[in-house]
Design a protein around this motif. Structure first.
Motif, short mmCIF file in Angstrom:
data_model
loop_
_atom_site.label_atom_id
_atom_site.label_comp_id
_atom_site.label_asym_id
_atom_site.label_seq_id
_atom_site.Cartn_x
_atom_site.Cartn_y
_atom_site.Cartn_z
N PRO A 116 0.82 -1.22 0.00
CA PRO A 116 0.00 0.00 0.00
C PRO A 116 0.85 1.26 0.00
CG PRO A 116 -0.74 -1.55 1.67
CD PRO A 116 0.56 -2.06 1.17
N ASP A 117 0.27 2.34 -0.48
CA ASP A 117 0.93 3.64 -0.42
C ASP A 117 1.00 4.13 1.03
OD1 ASP A 117 1.08 4.51 -3.45
OD2 ASP A 117 -0.91 3.65 -3.13
N ILE A 118 -0.09 3.90 1.79
CA ILE A 118 -0.12 4.30 3.20
C ILE A 118 -0.53 3.10 4.04
CG2 ILE A 118 -1.15 5.82 4.93
CD1 ILE A 118 -1.74 7.84 2.89
N ASP A 119 0.17 2.92 5.15
CA ASP A 119 -0.25 1.97 6.17
C ASP A 119 -0.60 2.74 7.43
OD1 ASP A 119 -0.37 -0.98 6.00
OD2 ASP A 119 1.55 -0.73 4.96
N PHE A 120 -1.84 2.57 7.90
CA PHE A 120 -2.28 3.16 9.16
C PHE A 120 -2.21 2.09 10.24
CE2 PHE A 120 -4.52 5.74 6.00
CZ PHE A 120 -4.25 7.02 6.45
N LEU A 121 -1.45 2.34 11.29
CA LEU A 121 -1.46 1.49 12.48
C LEU A 121 -2.12 2.31 13.58
CD1 LEU A 121 0.65 0.00 10.72
CD2 LEU A 121 1.88 -0.53 12.84
N TRP A 122 -3.26 1.83 14.04
CA TRP A 122 -4.05 2.65 14.95
C TRP A 122 -4.75 1.76 15.97
CZ3 TRP A 122 -9.62 3.14 15.13
CH2 TRP A 122 -10.29 2.24 14.30
N VAL A 176 -3.55 3.15 -2.84
CA VAL A 176 -4.00 2.08 -1.95
C VAL A 176 -3.56 2.36 -0.52
CG1 VAL A 176 -3.91 -0.40 -1.49
CG2 VAL A 176 -3.83 0.44 -3.85
N TYR A 177 -4.47 2.15 0.42
CA TYR A 177 -4.12 2.28 1.84
C TYR A 177 -4.62 1.06 2.60
CZ TYR A 177 -8.92 4.10 2.26
OH TYR A 177 -10.28 4.27 2.20
N ARG A 178 -3.95 0.77 3.70
CA ARG A 178 -4.29 -0.37 4.55
C ARG A 178 -4.36 0.10 5.99
NH1 ARG A 178 -0.24 -5.23 3.97
NH2 ARG A 178 1.20 -3.49 4.30
N CYS A 179 -5.37 -0.35 6.71
CA CYS A 179 -5.57 0.03 8.10
C CYS A 179 -5.48 -1.20 8.99
CB CYS A 179 -6.91 0.73 8.29
SG CYS A 179 -7.12 2.23 7.30
N THR A 180 -4.66 -1.14 10.01
CA THR A 180 -4.48 -2.25 10.95
C THR A 180 -4.79 -1.75 12.35
OG1 THR A 180 -2.76 -3.25 9.57
CG2 THR A 180 -2.87 -3.95 11.88
N TRP A 181 -5.82 -2.32 12.95
CA TRP A 181 -6.29 -1.90 14.28
C TRP A 181 -5.84 -2.90 15.34
CZ3 TRP A 181 -10.02 -4.57 17.33
CH2 TRP A 181 -10.45 -3.88 18.48
N LYS A 201 2.34 -0.34 18.23
CA LYS A 201 2.26 0.30 16.91
C LYS A 201 3.57 1.00 16.54
CE LYS A 201 -1.22 2.89 18.13
NZ LYS A 201 -1.42 2.40 19.51
N THR A 202 3.99 1.88 17.45
CA THR A 202 5.19 2.69 17.19
C THR A 202 6.42 1.80 17.05
OG1 THR A 202 4.25 4.57 18.38
CG2 THR A 202 6.64 4.52 18.12
N ARG A 203 6.54 0.82 17.91
CA ARG A 203 7.70 -0.07 17.87
C ARG A 203 7.76 -0.84 16.55
NH1 ARG A 203 11.48 -2.51 21.10
NH2 ARG A 203 12.03 -4.65 20.53
N CYS A 209 1.59 5.72 9.13
CA CYS A 209 0.89 6.63 10.04
C CYS A 209 0.47 5.85 11.29
CB CYS A 209 -0.35 7.24 9.39
SG CYS A 209 -0.01 8.14 7.86
N SER A 210 0.74 6.40 12.45
CA SER A 210 0.35 5.75 13.70
C SER A 210 -0.41 6.75 14.58
CB SER A 210 1.58 5.22 14.44
OG SER A 210 2.60 6.20 14.51
N PHE A 211 -1.45 6.26 15.25
CA PHE A 211 -2.25 7.15 16.10
C PHE A 211 -3.23 6.39 16.97
CE2 PHE A 211 -4.85 6.48 12.38
CZ PHE A 211 -6.16 6.48 12.84
N ASN A 212 -3.65 7.04 18.06
CA ASN A 212 -4.82 6.62 18.84
C ASN A 212 -6.02 7.40 18.31
OD1 ASN A 212 -2.46 6.87 21.34
ND2 ASN A 212 -3.43 4.90 20.93
N PRO A 213 -7.21 6.80 18.31
CA PRO A 213 -8.39 7.47 17.71
C PRO A 213 -8.96 8.56 18.60
CG PRO A 213 -9.02 5.34 18.59
CD PRO A 213 -7.53 5.42 18.75
N GLU A 214 -8.14 9.55 18.87
CA GLU A 214 -8.51 10.67 19.74
C GLU A 214 -8.60 11.94 18.91
OE1 GLU A 214 -6.70 12.88 23.73
OE2 GLU A 214 -5.39 11.76 22.38
#
Length: 476
Positions: free
Chosen positions: A48-54, A234-239, A61-63, A180-185
């Protein structure tokens, strides 16, 4: 451009259990093959162009991102990664330090130079990490040929920041891989938050897991007249949450669960990793109930249309209301960014032609204003543009005291049959849910960059109630 000193992956002593099971599908091996994803029906033909780890805290996630980028830095022929956060001086203690800690843990820190001025990490093979903050976006635009980007605390960025990142970072030999990494805040209603709306809203029924999304655009093909080609993004999201991290220490688990037990917002966002809305400590509208007040309503052509104005420089706003006794209908909360009173009146004439208007609003609109043509006051413009008589202007000489007005607003919400259109009045609903009062009882305003501290649509509602429904206070 390519670096011929890239280190083969086999020569790096990475612990066998370095990658958590919940992230192994993100790993691309040295031959460019994507790991299989169990129980996922989507088929991915390329990275993917972007991977979201959230998700929740302590989920690794960060590690994971730091580990994967370190490996890429050592093994790829060319690697130049931009580490991004909202504020530049927060990068050193987060991404930069995480990369340094893992390099030491793997005994490969001798292969890197960790520079503090400028803040960089340079690999012995010439690959590198560069740090940039969105508080000085011009420096991000100056980065030449980045191959990778890692935006930490993505939820702290606004939509303009994201656009700058995606349009400024260009790689001559292909796409820029972005993590991209984040908490859903977020500080707004999450359903109105740009990050949720852009990447999660359309997949709300499956977003808690792993899912893919894509944008497609048809563009003219290069050097072939009349031909077009489809370009995919393309983007992928991993929760994930701490429950996916077997190395999360018992003390951390206990802390997460203890905080969740006493704070429902903390439980939702940080412990369980779900999108949620922050609870307001002392809401102005303490009698507002979303289930009761957020509902469909319709215009009645037999009733007058009441317009309540608030005259901010940006945005200028107007509330549209109708009522029959104690049946109060909030029809629309109009908001026109970067506009003026003339355009607002034109909008009203187009969308509400044929109605008899009554006008109220901010009492300061009676003052002459240099922002209005010929230095006349706002209500004179409204009267002229909407072709009103003097009796149709119902503006008070002064604005009501906040304490008295707060009692009135909540009395009406409690006693009257108030309906707010779910779509057209979403900004008023947001204000009713999120605007708070400070320790002296005044509306908490001041920071116009924070939507919770504007209260523009609540102001329109207050002015309307003060003019037409103040009698309800006497019925208590």
């Amino acid at each position: 451009m390519k670096n011929e000193q890239a280190t083969p992956l086999a020569e790096i002593n990475i612990p066998e259990d370095a990658f958590l099971d919940c992230y192994k599908h993100l790993v691309v091996d040295q031959y460019g093959r994507l790991a299989e994803i169990p129980n996922i029906t989507d088929k991915l033909t390329r990275e993917p162009d972007i991977d979201f780890l959230w998700g929740g805290r302590d989920s690794g996630k960060t590690r994971h991102i730091a580990m994967q980028l370190l490996i890429d830095c050592l093994t790829l022929p060319y690697f130049r990664c931009v580490l991004v956060r909202k504020v530049y001086n927060t990068i050193k203690d987060s991404q930069w330090q995480q990369l340094k800690d893992i390099a030491r843990e793997w005994n490969i820190d001798h292969l890197f130079t960790f520079k503090e001025s400028p803040l960089e990490i340079i690999c012995i093979n010439g690959n590198k990490f560069i740090c940039r903050g969105m508080d000085d976006a011009s420096k991000l635009k100056s980065v030449s040929n980045p191959s990778h980007c890692w935006a930490e605390e993505m939820n702290q960025l606004d939509r303009d920041d994201f656009i700058i990142i995606m349009t400024s970072l260009r790689f001559n030999e292909g796409r820029v891989k972005t993590w991209c990494s984040f908490n859903p805040e977020c500080d707004v209603d999450y359903q109105e938050f740009w990050l949720y709306k852009m990447f999660f809203e359309q997949d709300a029924n499956r977003m808690y897991g792993v899912f893919f999304g894509k944008w497609q655009h048809t563009i003219p093909a290069a050097n072939v007249v009349g031909k077009k080609r489809i370009v995919e993004f393309v983007y992928r999201c991993t929760w994930t949450t701490y429950r996916d991290n077997p190395y999360c220490r018992p003390e951390r688990i206990a802390l997460l669960e203890q905080n969740a037990a006493v704070d429902i917002y903390y439980a939702t966002v940080f412990t369980n990793g779900l999108w949620g809305n922050r609870k307001v400590d002392d809401p102005f509208c303490y009698c507002f109930e979303e289930e009761k007040h957020k509902r469909e309503n319709k215009l009645d052509p037999r009733l007058e249309l009441i317009l309540s104005f608030d005259f901010n420089v940006n945005p200028i706003t107007c509330g549209v209301y109708q009522h029959l006794c104690e049946d109060i209908r909030c029809i629309e909360s109009i908001k026109l960014p970067n506009s003026n009173i003339y355009a607002l009146c034109d909008y009203i004439l187009v969308h509400y032609s044929g109605y008899i208007f009554l006008v109220t609003g901010d009492a300061t609109g009676r003052n002459t204003n240099a922002l209005v043509q010929d230095n006349i006051n706002y209500y004179t413009v409204i009267k002229q543009k909407l072709n009103l008589t003097a009796t149709q202007i119902k503006t008070p000489t002064i604005n009501p005291p906040i304490h008295e007005n707060r009692v009135l607003v909540n009395t009406v919400l409690h006693k009257a049959n108030v309906s707010m259109h779910p779509v057209k009045c979403k900004d008023l609903i947001f204000d009713c849910k999120n605007v708070s009062v400070n320790d002296v009882g005044k509306i908490d305003k001041g920071d116009r960059s924070n939507p919770k501290k504007r209260a523009d649509h609540l102001d329109n509602f207050r002015y309307y109630l003060n003019t037409f429904h103040k009698h309800l206070l006497k019925q208590q």
